[in-house]
Design an enzyme around this catalytic site. Structure first.
Site, short mmCIF file in Angstrom:
data_model
loop_
_atom_site.label_atom_id
_atom_site.label_comp_id
_atom_site.label_asym_id
_atom_site.label_seq_id
_atom_site.Cartn_x
_atom_site.Cartn_y
_atom_site.Cartn_z
N GLY A 156 0.85 -1.19 0.00
CA GLY A 156 0.00 0.00 0.00
C GLY A 156 0.88 1.23 0.00
O GLY A 156 2.07 1.15 0.32
N CYS B 249 5.43 -5.95 1.59
CA CYS B 249 5.73 -4.51 1.61
C CYS B 249 5.02 -3.81 2.77
O CYS B 249 5.31 -4.09 3.92
CB CYS B 249 5.39 -3.91 0.25
SG CYS B 249 6.12 -2.31 -0.01
N TYR B 250 4.02 -2.96 2.50
CA TYR B 250 3.29 -2.32 3.60
C TYR B 250 2.70 -3.38 4.54
O TYR B 250 2.67 -3.21 5.76
CB TYR B 250 2.17 -1.42 3.06
CG TYR B 250 1.36 -0.72 4.15
CD1 TYR B 250 1.79 0.48 4.69
CD2 TYR B 250 0.19 -1.29 4.65
CE1 TYR B 250 1.07 1.11 5.69
CE2 TYR B 250 -0.55 -0.67 5.65
CZ TYR B 250 -0.10 0.53 6.16
OH TYR B 250 -0.81 1.16 7.16
N HIS C 154 8.15 -7.29 -3.77
CA HIS C 154 6.86 -7.78 -4.31
C HIS C 154 7.03 -9.11 -5.06
O HIS C 154 7.50 -9.10 -6.19
CB HIS C 154 6.28 -6.72 -5.25
CG HIS C 154 5.78 -5.52 -4.53
ND1 HIS C 154 4.52 -5.43 -4.03
CD2 HIS C 154 6.41 -4.37 -4.20
CE1 HIS C 154 4.37 -4.27 -3.42
NE2 HIS C 154 5.50 -3.60 -3.51
N GLU D 181 4.72 -10.78 -6.36
CA GLU D 181 3.66 -10.92 -7.37
C GLU D 181 4.01 -10.29 -8.72
O GLU D 181 3.33 -10.55 -9.70
CB GLU D 181 2.34 -10.34 -6.84
CG GLU D 181 2.30 -8.83 -6.65
CD GLU D 181 2.88 -8.33 -5.32
OE1 GLU D 181 3.72 -9.04 -4.75
OE2 GLU D 181 2.51 -7.24 -4.88
N ASP E 38 -18.59 -10.96 -21.62
CA ASP E 38 -19.12 -11.10 -20.25
C ASP E 38 -20.61 -11.42 -20.24
O ASP E 38 -21.06 -12.36 -19.58
CB ASP E 38 -18.87 -9.82 -19.42
CG ASP E 38 -17.41 -9.43 -19.43
OD1 ASP E 38 -16.58 -10.29 -19.73
OD2 ASP E 38 -17.11 -8.26 -19.15
N LYS F 290 -11.30 -11.45 -15.96
CA LYS F 290 -11.63 -11.55 -17.39
C LYS F 290 -11.05 -12.81 -18.06
O LYS F 290 -11.73 -13.49 -18.80
CB LYS F 290 -11.08 -10.30 -18.10
CG LYS F 290 -11.51 -10.16 -19.54
CD LYS F 290 -12.80 -9.41 -19.62
CE LYS F 290 -13.22 -9.11 -21.02
NZ LYS F 290 -14.40 -8.23 -21.01
#
Ligand code: XMP
Length: 513
Positions: free
Chosen positions: A56, A83-84, A170, A172, A228, A369
């Site tokens: 964050g 991180c945060y 990070h 990710e 969708d 998606k």
């Protein structure tokens, strides 16, 4: 939904939070994102196998910093702070966080100091992605530091007995070389979850859920031709068949022959019960002389709702509304620095108002998606619909700069068909986020044959993007650009110049209006 392992991600407003979720689901583990201020009772109810605390933009000692209850750590499940998330963990458990001398942003070399189940298989040193302004200067009791970088002494820490882990970098993002490995270690080694989240099960679970929820009542669905709404309708159709009534509003702002081909497909291939409402004339009438993009959007949105409502009311015994809402629309985004300003007021078929008084069926609300695309394929929906580039709700109206009329629409439809053909022929359609022409009704001088011409400009726009939030202009080959340009000029009357848009987003947006 069937029983499977579940991870909870608590969001502190990082731009990467959704990426953590995507990574975890790629490992076939189900996860959801909750904002940091979710009540503890709701978190308990979710019953996660493990919790990940996201990054964050704040500092833990800011007055307005997002905080969580210390009691969260008493849940007796594994925690991974990123991180945060790592800093708040340190802060709440008795450590100390301070501003770093220098903000660290970008690649860093991670050096592993101690054997750690989290960092297993990472190699003694590897590249990681850092983005932080604070550092942990004192770790809480019971923890030990397991890795460092040149500028960050506490790049990773852990309290293995309690299964608490923290990373200053990070895992990710792709730039962290062993990021996926680290996340998988956390999931499978530390949290001991199974990779049992299967999209096949998702379809059968949803079908059963919708059957039970509707209990014989009818549902109505607005189809747009996009992936969708089509997938949402196809799943619901499996559950309630003839009790699903679909409505397709042709606003006349669609691509060339789109309404006909989509309707044919809905009826013949998907066997959907769908009614076509041709409202082109009404949309054109109401848009006459309107040049302001936001007014165009408002008019189109309002008309769509009015028409849909009128049609839905004609069907007796409807209690439910099917919508193709996706997970990114559902996640309450954490806005630490206040709400961002409205740049464009998007309208799409998902925006039907609450006053319709119908209960919602949203079969895709847990999915991203690309997961919807996989489900669509499993349901037998062809690539042509599944891999469609996004198309805005207000359609070609926001790709004609200034007032929309029949003549301009016809020009743009022809140009759009040419661009789509050329991009597909070059094998680029699936690789590009969006590629389309924009009609700029500014007249410029040209020469055709021996005659002077004075006609409109068509601008080509093609962008690459992951989510439409940011985008870069596609570096199209000159030969493709030339093919589009010469065909547009020779096949369409009223255009004598084609230009290519070479701006990224930001500072521009993808659509011109
Ligand atoms: P912009 O132009 O804001 O577009 O960079 C980002 C993405 O959103 C689409 N877009 C819309 N979609 N209704 C929609 O349903 C709208 O009013 C609208 N405006 C833009 C755009 O095509 C791109 O994919």
């Amino acid at each position: 939904m069937g029983i499977h392992s579940k991870i909870l991600i608590i969001d502190f407003g990082s731009q990467y939070t959704q990426l953590i979720a995507r990574k975890i689901r790629e490992s076939k583990v189900y996860c959801e994102i909750y904002p940091f201020n979710t009540p503890l009772s709701k978190i308990k109810e979710y019953n996660a196998n493990a919790i990940i605390l996201s990054g964050g933009p704040s500092s833990v000692y800011d007055k307005s910093a997002p905080v969580i209850s210390k009691d969260l750590f008493k849940l007796n499940i594994p925690f991974l702070g990123i991180c945060y998330g790592m800093q708040i963990m340190a802060h709440l458990l008795g450590g100390e966080v301070k501003p770093a001398k220098n903000r660290e942003y970008g690649h860093s070399k991670l050096e592993i100091l101690h054997k750690s189940s989290l960092l297993k298989g990472c190699g003694k040193s590897s590249l990681v992605w850092m983005s932080h302004g604070d550092v942990i200067v004192k770790i809480p009791k019971g923890f030990k530091i397991t890795a460092q970088t040149e500028t960050c002494d506490t790049a990773a820490f852990e309290y293995p007995e309690k299964k608490f882990y923290g990373l200053q970098f990070h895992p990710e993002v792709v730039h962290t070389e062993c990021g996926t490995n680290i996340l998988n270690n956390f999931l499978f080694e530390i949290a001991g979850v199974k990779g049992d989240w299967k999209l096949e099960d998702f379809i059968s679970d949803k079908v059963a859920e919708i059957k039970e929820k509707t209990g014989g009542a009818k549902a109505v669905c607005a189809l747009s031709g996009g992936v969708d709404s089509t997938v949402a309708a196809a799943i619901t159709d499996r559950a309630i068949g003839g009790n699903l009534k679909c409505i397709f509003v042709d606003n006349g702002l669609l691509r060339e022959s789109e309404a006909e081909s989509v309707m044919k497909y809905y009826k013949e291939n998907l066997n959907l019960n769908v009614k076509l409402v041709n409202a082109s004339a009404l949309f054109l009438k109401e848009l006459k002389g309107v040049t302001d993009p936001e007014r165009k959007r408002k008019i189109i949105g309002r008309l769509f709702i009015e028409i849909f409502e009128k049609e839905a009311k004609k069907i007796k015994g409807v209690n439910f509304l099917v919508q193709g809402t996706l997970y990114p629309d559902v996640i309450e985004s954490v806005k630490v620095f206040g709400a961002s300003s409205v740049i464009k007021s998007h309208h799409n078929v998902g925006g039907l108002p609450k006053k319709l008084n119908l209960k919602l069926i949203e079969p895709l609300r847990e999915l991203f998606k690309d997961e919807v695309r996989v489900i669509g394929k499993k349901l037998g929906i062809p690539e042509e619909i599944i891999n469609r580039q996004p198309f805005p709700g207000p359609g070609l109206a926001i790709r004609i700069i200034g007032a929309v009329d029949k003549k301009n629409l016809d020009i743009l439809k022809k140009a759009d068909a040419i661009v789509a053909q050329e991009i597909k022929a070059a094998g680029l359609y699936d690789k590009i986020w969006q590629s389309f022409p924009v009609l700029v009704p500014v007249k410029t001088v040209g020469v055709m044959g021996d005659k002077r011409s004075y006609e409109s400009v068509v601008a080509l726009r093609a962008v690459t993007s992951v989510d439409g939030m940011t985008a870069d202009f596609a570096k199209l080959d000159y030969d493709i650009l030339r093919a589009c340009s010469s065909r547009i000029i020779s096949e369409i009357k009223g255009v004598n110049r084609v230009v290519y848009d070479i701006t990224s987003k930001p500072p521009s947006t993808i659509e011109w209006e």
